[in-house]
Enzyme design. Structure first.
Site, PDB file in Angstrom:
ATOM      1  N   PHE A 147       1.228  -1.100   0.053  1.00  0.00           N
ATOM      2  CA  PHE A 147       0.391   0.525   0.112  1.00  0.00           C
ATOM      3  C   PHE A 147       0.954   1.515  -0.046  1.00  0.00           C
ATOM      4  O   PHE A 147       1.494   1.278   0.930  1.00  0.00           O
ATOM      5  CB  PHE A 147      -0.497   0.252   1.613  1.00  0.00           C
ATOM      6  N   ASP A 232       9.154   2.809   1.957  1.00  0.00           N
ATOM      7  CA  ASP A 232       8.025   3.208   2.009  1.00  0.00           C
ATOM      8  C   ASP A 232       7.650   2.769   3.804  1.00  0.00           C
ATOM      9  O   ASP A 232       7.211   1.742   4.532  1.00  0.00           O
ATOM     10  CB  ASP A 232       6.490   2.738   1.453  1.00  0.00           C
ATOM     11  N   LYS A 261       2.336   9.661   8.031  1.00  0.00           N
ATOM     12  CA  LYS A 261       1.502   9.253   8.839  1.00  0.00           C
ATOM     13  C   LYS A 261       2.642   9.996  10.297  1.00  0.00           C
ATOM     14  O   LYS A 261       2.708  10.987  10.937  1.00  0.00           O
ATOM     15  CB  LYS A 261       1.583   7.924   9.944  1.00  0.00           C
TER      16      LYS A 261
END
Ligand SMILES: *Cc1c(COP(=O)(O)O)cnc(C)c1O
Length: 407
Positions: A147, A232, A261
């Site tokens: 993702f 990532d 985040k």
């Protein structure tokens, strides 16, 4: 005030009422709860009900809700300078880029506003590097079930089966391989390949770690073939796994890394990080109106400095081990399939598709959990969580699992 909108229509709802949510575009099923405040591991809704939060804004509030260090940095910065324009340096931007570079051992940092924007930047940077150094190679090998975000290119880079037929045509130039299959990566490398991109732990897929041998093998393989390694770390970075960055567990370093985040502690902030050799953008190749704004950067500095304080990461690792122990015991008691993950990014394998039912029952008891897939629960609490809160969560989850099994 616009004539068409009377002050009454926009006034906040009276305490205890659930406001009318019709104007909020429906993109997901949301429960009829409206959150209004938070502190540490607790959230409160407009009716004054309290919830124990094991989602934390989707692994975003690494210091919990309204941590004093973040509140004072934001308050101070809001009164000082908000946006001098991305065409100029500002003191907070320089400070945060320097902190991220020092902490990661990498060299150049581009600040932006969301994980997807950071990953778009990573893809563009790899393509630019391929144009300069690999005869125009542009293809990026990514992982099944990975993702990377919700823009068109990052959706195309992701390996989410449900997205395959969505918003066609996709951005081309991505080749998917199974996670932890080094031979499959090697077989996928061709003359047009420029990079391999993956998450150290697949978070949205349900907390599936890339193994240390796989990460080390990828580092060696990409070096051998002259490719870039892109990690990532949007979900795994900034202390989440008990080290500042998850790549440290494997003793490797990527050429390009993305952060999001947790880096803003709840404020929209993300970063594209590169080694000097990979940082090949020319003037005009990349930019972002809000990227590097001092308000978000000040929040990032407060987060980085809090996590870098002596003992903080050791405590995250200890709390992660404690939570994993307690979940493992619960798993044995209820016949579940054990625990996956690292630090404070963990999943409980339920071994049956009861995740959504567990989440709903937990919510009714004031506990926020997430089921990234029907057979798994994900735990992403504040990195500052204490044993009392873990015990409170375990007590509720124990009761809910009993209820689900009985029903
Ligand atoms: C959340 C996430 C993203 C996307 O971040 P946004 O801020 O929602 O754009 C990308 N990659 C990973 C690994 C994530 O967990």
């Amino acid at each position: 005030m616009n004539d068409l909108v009377s002050p009454e229509t926009v006034a906040p709802p009276p305490a205890g009422a659930v406001p009318d949510t019709l104007a909020v575009m429906e993109v997901t099923a949301r429960p009829p709860i409206v959150f209004a405040s938070g502190e540490g591991s607790w959230l409160a809704d407009t009716a004054g009900r309290r919830y124990l939060d094991f989602i934390q804004g989707w692994a975003v509030n690494c210091l919990g809700h309204s941590h004093p260090a973040l509140v004072s940095a934001l308050t101070r910065q809001a009164a000082t300078l908000l946006s001098p324009s991305p065409a100029f340096y500002n003191d907070q931007m320089v400070r945060l880029c320097t902190l991220i570079a020092q902490q990661s051992g990498m060299d150049r940092v581009f600040l932006c506003n969301s994980g997807a924007e950071a990953n778009e930047g990573a893809i563009k940077l790899a393509r630019k590097w391929g144009a300069l150094h690999r005869d125009g190679a542009f293809e990026i090998i990514t992982m099944d079930h990975g993702f990377h975000g919700r823009t068109l290119a990052t959706m195309s880079a992701s390996g989410k089966p449900a997205w395959e037929s969505l918003f066609e045509p996709k951005v081309s130039g991505f080749r998917k391989v199974p996670l932890n299959d080094l031979a499959a990566v090697e077989a996928a490398i061709g003359p047009r390949t420029v990079a391999v991109m993956l998450e150290p732990i697949q978070g949205e897929a349900g907390v599936f770690p890339a193994t240390v041998p796989f990460l080390r093998g990828l580092r060696a393989l990409t070096e051998q073939h002259g490719l870039l390694l892109i990690l990532d770390e949007i979900q795994t970075g900034i202390g989440r796994t008990g080290r500042f960055f998850a790549f440290e567990h494997a003793g490797i370093r990527p050429d390009i890394m993305t952060l999001g985040k947790g880096v803003g502690g709840g404020v929209p902030l993300a970063a594209l990080v590169a080694t000097e050799a990979a940082a090949v953008f020319a003037h005009g190749d990349q930019g972002s109106t809000f990227g590097g704004n001092p308000l978000a950067a000040a929040a990032g500095c407060a987060v980085m400095e809090t996590i870098a304080a002596p003992g903080f990461l050791e405590r995250v690792a200890q709390m992660g081990a404690y939570l994993a122990d307690r979940l493992t015991a619960l798993s044995a008691k209820h016949g579940c399939g054990g625990v996956r993950g690292q630090g404070l990014l963990l999943a409980l394998d339920l071994e049956r598709p009861v995740g959504p039912a567990v989440v709903e029952l937990a919510l009714a008891r004031g506990l926020l959990l997430n089921a990234p897939r029907p057979d798994s629960l994900r735990f992403m609490p504040a990195l500052t969580i204490g044993t009392a809160e873990v015990e409170e969560m375990i007590e509720v989850l124990d009761a809910v699992l009993g209820e689900v099994t009985a029903g």
